[in-house]
Enzyme design. Structure first.
Site, PDB file in Angstrom:
ATOM      1  N   HIS A 268       1.107   3.383   0.100  1.00  0.00           N
ATOM      2  CA  HIS A 268      -0.501   3.793  -0.059  1.00  0.00           C
ATOM      3  C   HIS A 268      -1.219   3.489   1.067  1.00  0.00           C
ATOM      4  CE1 HIS A 268      -4.128   3.693  -2.624  1.00  0.00           C
ATOM      5  NE2 HIS A 268      -4.618   3.171  -1.566  1.00  0.00           N
ATOM      6  N   GLU A 269      -0.910   2.476   1.775  1.00  0.00           N
ATOM      7  CA  GLU A 269      -1.838   2.212   2.991  1.00  0.00           C
ATOM      8  C   GLU A 269      -1.558   3.466   3.924  1.00  0.00           C
ATOM      9  OE1 GLU A 269      -4.510   0.694   2.457  1.00  0.00           O
ATOM     10  OE2 GLU A 269      -3.833  -0.251   0.906  1.00  0.00           O
ATOM     11  N   HIS A 272      -3.279   6.510   3.705  1.00  0.00           N
ATOM     12  CA  HIS A 272      -4.361   6.399   4.348  1.00  0.00           C
ATOM     13  C   HIS A 272      -4.486   6.442   5.742  1.00  0.00           C
ATOM     14  CE1 HIS A 272      -7.064   5.170   1.007  1.00  0.00           C
ATOM     15  NE2 HIS A 272      -6.590   4.288   0.844  1.00  0.00           N
ATOM     16  N   GLU A 299      -8.676   8.410  -0.421  1.00  0.00           N
ATOM     17  CA  GLU A 299      -7.663   7.928  -1.606  1.00  0.00           C
ATOM     18  C   GLU A 299      -6.763   8.848  -1.810  1.00  0.00           C
ATOM     19  OE1 GLU A 299      -7.688   4.846  -1.878  1.00  0.00           O
ATOM     20  OE2 GLU A 299      -6.549   4.465  -3.901  1.00  0.00           O
TER      21      GLU A 299
END
Ligand code: ZN
Length: 505
Positions: A268-269, A272, A299
């Site tokens: 997830h990170e 980003h 996101e």
């Protein structure tokens, strides 16, 4: 366009770069506070953050900027790209100058203390200890919104939303969230009664943290996250902190009890981080064209890499041999299909950041409703735990056991991040819609993912999204890439198409 190095446009660019350099110092301080700062450093850090916030604000609101922006707008004239850059600078300047320096410094100082109070309150399940801090933050946030002003066609909350999702309106979000919520609740109910639910067990086997960290780095590198211009550290609440050109920092968290949480947080990170690393920052640091569009679009990238890639059957066929190599005997007989199924368990759980793709959006809708009511004054901070618990049970179908697993679970409100939560679900919606457009161009992503061929996917995203900076607004970008306005349909198609078969429906 003919501009010289001494043109107003170039002077403006270099002034904004200076401001960004100051802001990046704040980013390092904030990253340090979350990662390595000793607990006793809190008060001093609050002073440092307030001092830096004041300096950044001064730079971004310097009166000379108003003239430079006006002159630059004349200079760049018909040059599309530069004209958009200047128009966004104007927007940012207008928003920034509406906030008095005193308020900005007060928010920075109060939120720094509120964050520490939140950490302690969550650890001891003590809402009463956090309540005065949240009241202060809510009051300051309301003051901030009032400085920006309620848009003609909107409500006070929209002024806050605009900070994260430019030009979004609560009523428009409500119009998409409503039908999405109903369909999700139906899908979740259908899955809860399904004949063949998957098991989470493959992610609940003890695995050494060093092996988990190696797996996370392997996946990040394969996705194309550059660890020479990025880091991966450990925090209670994973995040991506962009510092500046060549410095993008991710955090994750490990538990020896299983790999799921750490791996999905890392992906997830990492999503980003990929956005940040592929923005044209070297040339355009501090300028709109070197920045991300909105939190919703940001996101969409984390969710794309974490879920659409990282929870696909093909991803697990690619990764399972590495899992076996790194994790040893405990995984000798585990199949890719078992891991894929474990990655797609849907549960009615309490914690947003641990929740699955389907229920996640229900968690977000709850926060959107509550914070909107807090800002309008319909709901008081004192009544927050009760309102949370009641609505949570209605949406998710299970009672909340305590505030630590209820309204104290998220860090956001202690930062004054109100209007931020809806961007998570907007991200899921954008991610699904962009994926359909990508597949129309590149063909099905599955075969590429199974071969570990992530480069063309990342390049498509770089061309269409990352390299554009803030050239387009979120809605405009969505129309441009997909030919349509944002809709709940691609996300629902994606979730039904994947989860029903996993559950034997
Ligand atoms: Zn995120």
């Amino acid at each position: 366009m003919t501009v010289t190095d001494t043109s107003a446009y170039e002077t403006l660019r270099s002034k904004l770069r200076e401001a960004a350099v100051f802001a990046s110092v704040t980013s390092v301080l904030s990253w340090d506070q979350e990662t390595y700062m000793p607990a006793g450093g809190g008060e001093a850090r609050a002073e440092q953050m307030a001092a830096m916030a004041g300096l950044v604000h001064e730079r971004k609101t310097a009166s000379e900027l108003a003239d430079l922006i006006a002159q630059a707008a004349d200079e760049v004239g018909s040059d599309d790209v530069a004209a958009v850059n200047v128009a966004r600078m104007q927007r940012d300047f207008d928003r920034e100058t509406k906030l008095p320096s005193k308020l900005v410094a007060n928010i920075a100082r109060t939120s720094s203390i509120a964050q520490d109070a939140w950490k302690a309150a969550r650890a001891s399940n003590d809402f009463a200890a956090f309540k005065p801090h949240l009241e202060k933050m809510l009051e300051l946030t309301r003051q901030k919104a009032e400085c920006w002003g309620t848009p003609d066609d909107g409500e006070l909350y929209d002024a806050l939303l605009d900070e994260y999702e430019p030009n979004a309106r609560a009523t428009e979000i409500e119009a998409v969230f409503g039908p999405l919520g109903n369909q999700l609740s139906e899908l979740v109910a259908e899955l809860m009664d399904a004949p063949n639910p998957p098991s989470l067990e493959p992610f609940k086997r003890p695995v050494a943290i060093s092996a988990q960290a190696e797996l996370g780095r392997h996946v990040l590198s394969a996705f194309g996250f550059d660890l020479n211009t990025g880091r991966l550290d450990v925090t209670a609440h994973p995040f991506c902190q962009d510092v500046g050109p060549g410095d993008t920092r991710l955090t994750t968290r490990y538990t020896e009890a299983g790999v799921g949480d750490a791996l999905f947080s890392t992906m997830h990170e990492g999503g980003h981080g990929l956005y940040e690393q592929n923005l044209p920052k070297a040339e355009r640091f501090g300028e709109p064209l070197g920045q991300s569009i909105s939190l919703g679009i940001h996101e969409s990238q984390s969710r794309f890499w974490e879920n659409i890639v990282g929870r696909s059957a093909e991803f697990w066929r690619w990764l399972t041999p590495t899992v076996k190599d790194l994790f040893g005997d405990g995984y000798a007989h585990t199949t890719a299909d078992e891991l894929y199924r474990a990655a797609n368990v849907v549960e009615r759980s309490y914690i947003r950041v641990e929740s699955d793709e389907a229920t996640y959006n229900l968690h977000v809708m709850l926060r959107f409703e509550l914070e909107r009511a807090l800002v309008s004054g319909e709901l008081s901070v004192a009544d927050l735990p009760g309102a949370w618990n009641e609505r949570f049970e209605r949406l998710l179908g299970v009672p909340v056991p305590d505030d630590a697993r209820g309204c104290l679970q998220d860090v956001h409100w202690s930062f004054g991040l109100i209007g931020y939560f809806p961007t998570y679900t907007l991200g899921n919606l954008y991610a699904a819609q962009f994926t359909e457009a990508m597949e129309a161009e590149l063909g099905q992503l599955g075969p590429r993912i199974e071969r570990g061929e992530f480069g063309p996917i990342r390049e498509w995203l770089t061309d269409n999204i990352y390299s554009q900076g803030r050239r387009y607004e979120a809605g405009e970008l969505c129309e441009r890439i997909t030919g349509k306005a944002l809709s709940d349909e691609p996300l629902m198609r994606y979730l039904r198409g994947k989860l029903r078969p996993v559950y034997g429906l």
